[in-house]
Design a protein around this motif. Structure first.
Motif, PDB file in Angstrom:
ATOM      1  N   LYS A  26       0.857  -1.185   0.000  1.00  0.00           N
ATOM      2  CA  LYS A  26       0.000   0.000   0.000  1.00  0.00           C
ATOM      3  C   LYS A  26       0.891   1.231   0.000  1.00  0.00           C
ATOM      4  N   ALA A  27       0.662   2.108  -0.950  1.00  0.00           N
ATOM      5  CA  ALA A  27       1.526   3.277  -1.102  1.00  0.00           C
ATOM      6  C   ALA A  27       1.441   4.182   0.122  1.00  0.00           C
ATOM      7  N   LEU A  28       2.561   4.734   0.500  1.00  0.00           N
ATOM      8  CA  LEU A  28       2.628   5.668   1.624  1.00  0.00           C
ATOM      9  C   LEU A  28       2.396   7.068   1.082  1.00  0.00           C
ATOM     10  N   ASP A  29       1.238   7.667   1.391  1.00  0.00           N
ATOM     11  CA  ASP A  29       0.910   8.979   0.848  1.00  0.00           C
ATOM     12  C   ASP A  29       1.218  10.089   1.852  1.00  0.00           C
ATOM     13  N   ALA A  30       0.977  11.330   1.424  1.00  0.00           N
ATOM     14  CA  ALA A  30       1.305  12.481   2.270  1.00  0.00           C
ATOM     15  C   ALA A  30       0.459  12.521   3.535  1.00  0.00           C
ATOM     16  N   ARG A  31      -0.804  12.071   3.437  1.00  0.00           N
ATOM     17  CA  ARG A  31      -1.662  12.061   4.619  1.00  0.00           C
ATOM     18  C   ARG A  31      -1.085  11.127   5.682  1.00  0.00           C
ATOM     19  N   LEU A 150       6.338  13.050  -6.613  1.00  0.00           N
ATOM     20  CA  LEU A 150       7.525  13.453  -5.873  1.00  0.00           C
ATOM     21  C   LEU A 150       7.986  12.298  -4.998  1.00  0.00           C
ATOM     22  N   ALA A 151       9.248  12.279  -4.664  1.00  0.00           N
ATOM     23  CA  ALA A 151       9.801  11.243  -3.797  1.00  0.00           C
ATOM     24  C   ALA A 151      10.416  11.896  -2.568  1.00  0.00           C
ATOM     25  N   LEU A 152      10.245  11.251  -1.424  1.00  0.00           N
ATOM     26  CA  LEU A 152      10.796  11.756  -0.167  1.00  0.00           C
ATOM     27  C   LEU A 152      11.339  10.581   0.629  1.00  0.00           C
ATOM     28  N   ASP A 153      12.570  10.703   1.092  1.00  0.00           N
ATOM     29  CA  ASP A 153      13.164   9.636   1.898  1.00  0.00           C
ATOM     30  C   ASP A 153      12.612   9.707   3.319  1.00  0.00           C
ATOM     31  N   PHE A 160       6.600   7.783  -2.314  1.00  0.00           N
ATOM     32  CA  PHE A 160       6.209   8.503  -3.518  1.00  0.00           C
ATOM     33  C   PHE A 160       4.912   9.250  -3.239  1.00  0.00           C
ATOM     34  N   LEU A 161       4.934  10.551  -3.516  1.00  0.00           N
ATOM     35  CA  LEU A 161       3.852  11.441  -3.129  1.00  0.00           C
ATOM     36  C   LEU A 161       3.266  12.112  -4.358  1.00  0.00           C
ATOM     37  N   GLU A 162       1.955  12.372  -4.323  1.00  0.00           N
ATOM     38  CA  GLU A 162       1.265  12.941  -5.473  1.00  0.00           C
ATOM     39  C   GLU A 162       0.385  14.111  -5.041  1.00  0.00           C
ATOM     40  N   PRO A 163       0.929  15.328  -5.039  1.00  0.00           N
ATOM     41  CA  PRO A 163       0.096  16.501  -4.716  1.00  0.00           C
ATOM     42  C   PRO A 163      -0.952  16.736  -5.794  1.00  0.00           C
ATOM     43  N   ASP A 164      -1.983  17.484  -5.445  1.00  0.00           N
ATOM     44  CA  ASP A 164      -3.029  17.791  -6.429  1.00  0.00           C
ATOM     45  C   ASP A 164      -2.452  18.582  -7.598  1.00  0.00           C
ATOM     46  N   ALA A 165      -1.582  19.538  -7.295  1.00  0.00           N
ATOM     47  CA  ALA A 165      -0.967  20.324  -8.357  1.00  0.00           C
ATOM     48  C   ALA A 165       0.228  21.084  -7.797  1.00  0.00           C
ATOM     49  N   VAL A 194      -8.289  22.586   8.001  1.00  0.00           N
ATOM     50  CA  VAL A 194      -7.239  23.404   7.403  1.00  0.00           C
ATOM     51  C   VAL A 194      -5.875  22.983   7.945  1.00  0.00           C
ATOM     52  N   GLY A 195      -5.816  22.703   9.240  1.00  0.00           N
ATOM     53  CA  GLY A 195      -4.558  22.247   9.839  1.00  0.00           C
ATOM     54  C   GLY A 195      -4.081  20.935   9.241  1.00  0.00           C
ATOM     55  N   ALA A 196      -5.021  20.001   9.026  1.00  0.00           N
ATOM     56  CA  ALA A 196      -4.653  18.722   8.412  1.00  0.00           C
ATOM     57  C   ALA A 196      -4.144  18.926   6.996  1.00  0.00           C
ATOM     58  N   ALA A 197      -4.807  19.821   6.243  1.00  0.00           N
ATOM     59  CA  ALA A 197      -4.359  20.112   4.878  1.00  0.00           C
ATOM     60  C   ALA A 197      -2.979  20.766   4.883  1.00  0.00           C
ATOM     61  N   ALA A 198      -2.717  21.631   5.861  1.00  0.00           N
ATOM     62  CA  ALA A 198      -1.417  22.294   5.952  1.00  0.00           C
ATOM     63  C   ALA A 198      -0.313  21.291   6.263  1.00  0.00           C
ATOM     64  N   ARG A 199      -0.588  20.346   7.155  1.00  0.00           N
ATOM     65  CA  ARG A 199       0.422  19.325   7.473  1.00  0.00           C
ATOM     66  C   ARG A 199       0.700  18.435   6.262  1.00  0.00           C
ATOM     67  N   GLN A 200      -0.342  18.129   5.517  1.00  0.00           N
ATOM     68  CA  GLN A 200      -0.170  17.324   4.322  1.00  0.00           C
ATOM     69  C   GLN A 200       0.648  18.096   3.272  1.00  0.00           C
ATOM     70  N   ALA A 201       0.329  19.374   3.096  1.00  0.00           N
ATOM     71  CA  ALA A 201       1.065  20.189   2.140  1.00  0.00           C
ATOM     72  C   ALA A 201       2.527  20.359   2.556  1.00  0.00           C
ATOM     73  N   ALA A 202       2.792  20.367   3.868  1.00  0.00           N
ATOM     74  CA  ALA A 202       4.171  20.500   4.345  1.00  0.00           C
ATOM     75  C   ALA A 202       5.029  19.340   3.862  1.00  0.00           C
ATOM     76  N   VAL A 203       4.439  18.161   3.775  1.00  0.00           N
ATOM     77  CA  VAL A 203       5.171  16.997   3.266  1.00  0.00           C
ATOM     78  C   VAL A 203       5.539  17.213   1.800  1.00  0.00           C
ATOM     79  N   TYR A 204       4.603  17.747   1.024  1.00  0.00           N
ATOM     80  CA  TYR A 204       4.879  18.024  -0.385  1.00  0.00           C
ATOM     81  C   TYR A 204       5.979  19.072  -0.529  1.00  0.00           C
ATOM     82  N   VAL A 205       5.942  20.090   0.309  1.00  0.00           N
ATOM     83  CA  VAL A 205       6.955  21.145   0.248  1.00  0.00           C
ATOM     84  C   VAL A 205       8.338  20.568   0.537  1.00  0.00           C
TER      85      VAL A 205
END
Length: 377
Positions: A26-31, A150-153, A160-165, A194-205
């Protein structure tokens, strides 16, 4: 004679054994990464996520199914809203990015929307990096990357991560875009969501910053990854998109620090008994023993972030662990790790009287006794 396995190959083989025979990862996503970073001391979640174990199926097999996750209706509604936002080459999405984040730039009359199709996650990651390089090398235009990879160690294992855009601005900077189906009511949304979305976006950043660092080896300076992301949601109760700029510097710093604290998945795997397997197809007793062989760090916050939370909560209560009362309580109690220890310390039956936690408990017990005595007069 077969060639010797490399360290990485051996680890992948070991993680496949932990999932069970012929069980896809099962893929490990940003969430999941954001939730893992919020509880870096939980070795159980780290190894299960690292091995790609389906925790929802595992929880059901353990007899503690979780209601964690989105309903099919919410997923369908979210996909329809995202398609609307990205229609016409992302014209509305880019308009919102320009309005909320980059008014000084030229309005996005047109933009590049490159095709990111490739074979496998590694191929898509390489294609995304190539398009980011291409867009940054030719400033002055807008570029929209729809579902880049995107990939993150993470603890020695790639995720492997897949942001919306991701949007590349005319100045060459990069912005993460999160599209959610919860509404913006009068310009504001549920703070928890909003906090959950911000934490998820932080992984993408963080993942984008790694890409930028690699590109900096060929060009200077490195592309700038913006720490204000664009959150796009339905306006009020309509299906019309509205947007808000969200500063995620705090979430990014916390997530980066917590991810560095994670024990390497390889180190956790080496401590497990030979033959350990987390396949939901195993008999209940054998599966329970396998799960309990990895220590967990349960906290009430896990109920909104982990599929195994109900199972871990039950075990935590059975052992009387104070973590079931919440992290703030656990932090105040110092070396007292069980409810039994706390009660014994409060009553004077155990504990070092010079320990601040023990002294505070005994003072609280004395005040309680005085209050009850006064109430009975």
């Amino acid at each position: 004679m077969p060639p010797p396995r490399t360290r990485g190959t051996a680890l992948r083989h070991r993680l496949a054994e932990l999932r069970g025979p012929d069980v896809p990862a099962k893929a490990l996503d940003a969430r999941a990464l954001a939730a893992l970073a919020a509880n870096p001391g939980c070795a159980r979640r780290a190894i299960l996520d690292g091995a790609g174990v389906n925790k929802a199926a595992l929880a059901s097999a353990l007899g503690a199914p979780s209601a964690f996750g989105q309903s099919q209706f919410a997923l369908t509604r979210g996909n329809a809203f995202e398609a609307k936002v990205k229609a016409d080459g992302g014209a509305e999405l880019l308009r919102l990015v320009h309005e909320k984040l980059d008014r000084a730039a030229e309005p996005p009359a047109e933009a590049r929307v490159p095709d990111l199709t490739a074979t496998g996650p590694q191929g898509r990651t390489a294609r995304t990096a190539l398009e980011l390089r291409e867009a940054t090398a030719h400033p002055g235009a807008w570029t929209l990357l729809d579902h880049p990879m995107l990939a993150l160690d993470v603890a020695g294992s790639p995720a492997f991560l897949e942001p919306d855009a991701v949007v590349v601005h005319p100045d060459g900077s990069w912005t993460v875009v999160e599209i959610k189906s919860f509404p913006l009511l009068d310009g504001s949304a549920d703070p928890a969501k909003v906090g959950a979305a911000a934490r998820q976006a932080a992984v993408y950043v963080l993942a984008l910053e790694e890409v930028a660092a690699r590109l900096a080896q060929d060009r200077a300076p490195a592309p700038r990854v913006r720490h204000r992301i664009l959150l796009v949601c339905p306006r009020d109760f309509s299906n019309l998109p509205a947007a808000s700029a969200v500063d995620i510097r705090k979430q990014r710093a916390v997530t980066a620090r917590q991810l560095t604290r994670l024990t390497r998945i390889e180190d956790i795997a080496e401590t497990l008994p030979e033959g350990t397997c987390f396949s939901p197809e195993l008999p209940a007793e054998e599966l329970t023993a396998a799960v309990e062989s990895v220590p967990a760090t349960y906290a009430p916050e896990c109920l909104s972030a982990c599929e195994l939370a109900f199972h871990c909560r039950t075990r935590s209560r059975e052992t009387g662990a104070v973590t079931s009362l919440g992290r703030p309580v656990r932090a105040e109690l110092g070396g007292l790790t069980t409810v039994e220890d706390v009660l014994a310390a409060a009553s004077g039956e155990a504990g070092d009287p010079d320990d601040p936690a023990v002294a505070a408990l005994r003072r609280a017990a004395a005040l309680r006794a005085e209050a009850l005595e006064a109430a009975c007069r």
